[in-house]
Design an enzyme around this catalytic site. Structure first.
Site, PDB file in Angstrom:
ATOM      1  N   TYR A 150       0.873  -1.181   0.000  1.00 39.37           N
ATOM      2  CA  TYR A 150       0.000   0.000   0.000  1.00 39.37           C
ATOM      3  C   TYR A 150       0.906   1.226   0.000  1.00 39.37           C
ATOM      4  O   TYR A 150       1.526   1.545   1.011  1.00 39.37           O
ATOM      5  CB  TYR A 150      -0.901  -0.032   1.231  1.00 39.37           C
ATOM      6  CG  TYR A 150      -1.945   1.066   1.326  1.00 39.37           C
ATOM      7  CD1 TYR A 150      -2.064   2.078   0.371  1.00 39.37           C
ATOM      8  CD2 TYR A 150      -2.836   1.092   2.391  1.00 39.37           C
ATOM      9  CE1 TYR A 150      -3.028   3.068   0.477  1.00 39.37           C
ATOM     10  CE2 TYR A 150      -3.807   2.080   2.510  1.00 39.37           C
ATOM     11  CZ  TYR A 150      -3.896   3.065   1.556  1.00 39.37           C
ATOM     12  OH  TYR A 150      -4.842   4.049   1.671  1.00 39.37           O
TER      13      TYR A 150
ATOM     14  N   LYS B 246      -1.165  -1.282  -4.202  1.00 34.90           N
ATOM     15  CA  LYS B 246      -2.283  -0.336  -4.135  1.00 34.90           C
ATOM     16  C   LYS B 246      -1.634   1.039  -4.126  1.00 34.90           C
ATOM     17  O   LYS B 246      -1.053   1.462  -3.124  1.00 34.90           O
ATOM     18  CB  LYS B 246      -3.117  -0.543  -2.879  1.00 34.90           C
ATOM     19  CG  LYS B 246      -4.245   0.473  -2.705  1.00 34.90           C
ATOM     20  CD  LYS B 246      -4.938   0.294  -1.349  1.00 34.90           C
ATOM     21  CE  LYS B 246      -6.120   1.224  -1.189  1.00 34.90           C
ATOM     22  NZ  LYS B 246      -5.788   2.649  -1.169  1.00 34.90           N
TER      23      LYS B 246
ATOM     24  N   SER C 187      -1.630   4.892  -4.082  1.00 35.61           N
ATOM     25  CA  SER C 187      -2.423   6.078  -3.776  1.00 35.61           C
ATOM     26  C   SER C 187      -1.614   7.363  -3.886  1.00 35.61           C
ATOM     27  O   SER C 187      -2.055   8.411  -3.404  1.00 35.61           O
ATOM     28  CB  SER C 187      -3.017   5.959  -2.363  1.00 35.61           C
ATOM     29  OG  SER C 187      -3.984   4.943  -2.321  1.00 35.61           O
TER      30      SER C 187
ATOM     31  N   GLY D 190      -5.385   4.091  -6.581  1.00 40.12           N
ATOM     32  CA  GLY D 190      -5.800   4.517  -5.256  1.00 40.12           C
ATOM     33  C   GLY D 190      -6.585   5.816  -5.231  1.00 40.12           C
ATOM     34  O   GLY D 190      -7.695   5.867  -4.687  1.00 40.12           O
TER      35      GLY D 190
ATOM     36  N   ASP E  49      -9.234   8.218  -5.887  1.00 38.75           N
ATOM     37  CA  ASP E  49     -10.524   8.079  -6.559  1.00 38.75           C
ATOM     38  C   ASP E  49     -10.725   9.144  -7.629  1.00 38.75           C
ATOM     39  O   ASP E  49     -11.426   8.920  -8.620  1.00 38.75           O
ATOM     40  CB  ASP E  49     -11.658   8.182  -5.533  1.00 38.75           C
ATOM     41  CG  ASP E  49     -11.567   7.108  -4.467  1.00 38.75           C
ATOM     42  OD1 ASP E  49     -10.635   6.284  -4.520  1.00 38.75           O
ATOM     43  OD2 ASP E  49     -12.422   7.101  -3.562  1.00 38.75           O
ATOM     44  N   GLU E  50     -10.110  10.301  -7.432  1.00 40.09           N
ATOM     45  CA  GLU E  50     -10.262  11.418  -8.361  1.00 40.09           C
ATOM     46  C   GLU E  50      -9.642  11.137  -9.732  1.00 40.09           C
ATOM     47  O   GLU E  50      -9.901  11.869 -10.690  1.00 40.09           O
ATOM     48  CB  GLU E  50      -9.615  12.676  -7.782  1.00 40.09           C
ATOM     49  CG  GLU E  50     -10.154  13.114  -6.431  1.00 40.09           C
ATOM     50  CD  GLU E  50      -9.420  12.499  -5.261  1.00 40.09           C
ATOM     51  OE1 GLU E  50      -9.445  13.095  -4.168  1.00 40.09           O
ATOM     52  OE2 GLU E  50      -8.808  11.415  -5.428  1.00 40.09           O
TER      53      GLU E  50
ATOM     54  N   GLY F 292     -11.636   4.988  -1.155  1.00 46.54           N
ATOM     55  CA  GLY F 292     -12.378   5.363   0.033  1.00 46.54           C
ATOM     56  C   GLY F 292     -13.740   5.971  -0.218  1.00 46.54           C
ATOM     57  O   GLY F 292     -14.557   6.028   0.700  1.00 46.54           O
TER      58      GLY F 292
END
Length: 305
Positions: free
Chosen positions: A137, A165, A167, A190, A192-193, A209
């Site tokens: 992560y 993952k 982000s 990761g 979301d945008e 998230g």
């Protein structure tokens, strides 16, 4: 094929508390079933959205347990086991294996600025503690460490490492991690945008998230990307980003806003744990407007088909 098990929309599971702020088995199970019924492909349990750094070891074990009791064998379940110490992380990893989780994941160690050799040892000890596949992560904006290509290549010598993952905000990181690994290596988008751009540059899947509060939109975004309909994919990403901006526009944690929206949906999973702040004052009335907007966007895309 191994990769197929991890494709699709995988919401990061939210922490579920009762009215006293304690872990709620009933609310955990209710949220798990709710997300399963939405058609998501898996759940990422015990990560940032699960408020992991604000829970003790037994609370984290309880969440892993109740999600597994609800959905083991029905969805891909990934247990985030990153903790302040290697000892705790290994204990969580072994427990997740006992529960039947499909894979493990962990952030790098936090607080101390450790040399990369210590981070390598930390992730390796988690990987070697079970027979489960492992997913790094990478979230440098929270941990202070950004996964290097050099360390990734070292860790790839361990067959248990199957993915990252990612982000970090630069979407190029996804392409670089993908290029440095083998064909079956999985990179999860990761942020979301940037789900659509992450998928286009090489991400195989997504863990996020905000997926849980609007799974229908991310499932639709994936449908557009998979079909090569990039015009519609860009449009839905725009709508998703507008919603994310509103989720972050109120006083209080984004997760507290999401949890208030869930209450309006009839799925009460409690509030957030301090030091995260709940929604308060006049902002409580604004939550209904955000939920209404999410519902409108979902309906708009559902009526197109």
């Amino acid at each position: 094929m191994l990769l197929d098990k991890y494709k699709g929309i995988i919401p990061a599971f939210y922490a579920c508390y009762d009215e006293a702020g304690e872990i709620s088995p009933e609310r955990i199970k209710a949220l798990a079933i709710h997300l399963y019924e939405k058609g998501v492909q898996g759940l990422y349990v015990g990560g940032s959205s699960g408020e992991c750094i604000y829970q003790n070891l037994e609370e984290r074990k309880a969440t892993l347990k109740y999600v597994a009791e609800s959905l083991k064998g029905q969805l891909t379940l990934i247990a985030h086991v990153g903790a302040p110490s290697t000892k705790e992380s290994v204990e969580l990893a072994k427990y997740a294996e006992e529960l039947g989780y499909d894979a493990l994941s962990a952030i790098p160690p936090i607080y101390f600025q450790l040399p990369e050799s210590a981070i390598e040892k930390y992730w390796t000890e988690i990987m070697d503690s079970t027979d489960l596949p492992f997913i790094i992560y990478n979230i440098p904006q929270s941990t202070g460490y950004n996964l290097s290509i050099n360390l990734l290549k070292k860790l790839l010598q361990n067959d248990k490492l199957i993915g990252v993952k990612n982000s970090s905000m630069p979407v190029m990181d996804i392409e670089r991690f993908k290029a440095a690994a083998h064909d079956d290596f999985i990179v999860f988008n990761g942020p979301d945008e940037q789900y659509v751009s992450g998928r286009l540059i090489g991400a195989d899947s997504g863990i996020g998230g905000t997926y849980g509060v609007m799974p229908e939109l991310f499932l639709k975004a994936e449908e557009f990307v998979s079909a090569g309909d990039f015009s519609e994919a860009r449009k839905i990403q725009h709508d998703i980003n507008d919603i994310i901006m509103t989720l972050c526009s109120l006083n209080g944690s984004m997760y507290s806003v999401i949890k208030e929206i869930y209450k309006l949906k009839g799925v009460n999973i409690g509030s957030v744990r301090g030091p995260l702040e709940p929604v308060s004052g006049d902002d409580i009335e604004k939550v209904e407007g955000i939920k209404t907007r999410i519902d409108e966007v979902i309906m708009n895309y559902q009526t197109q088909n």
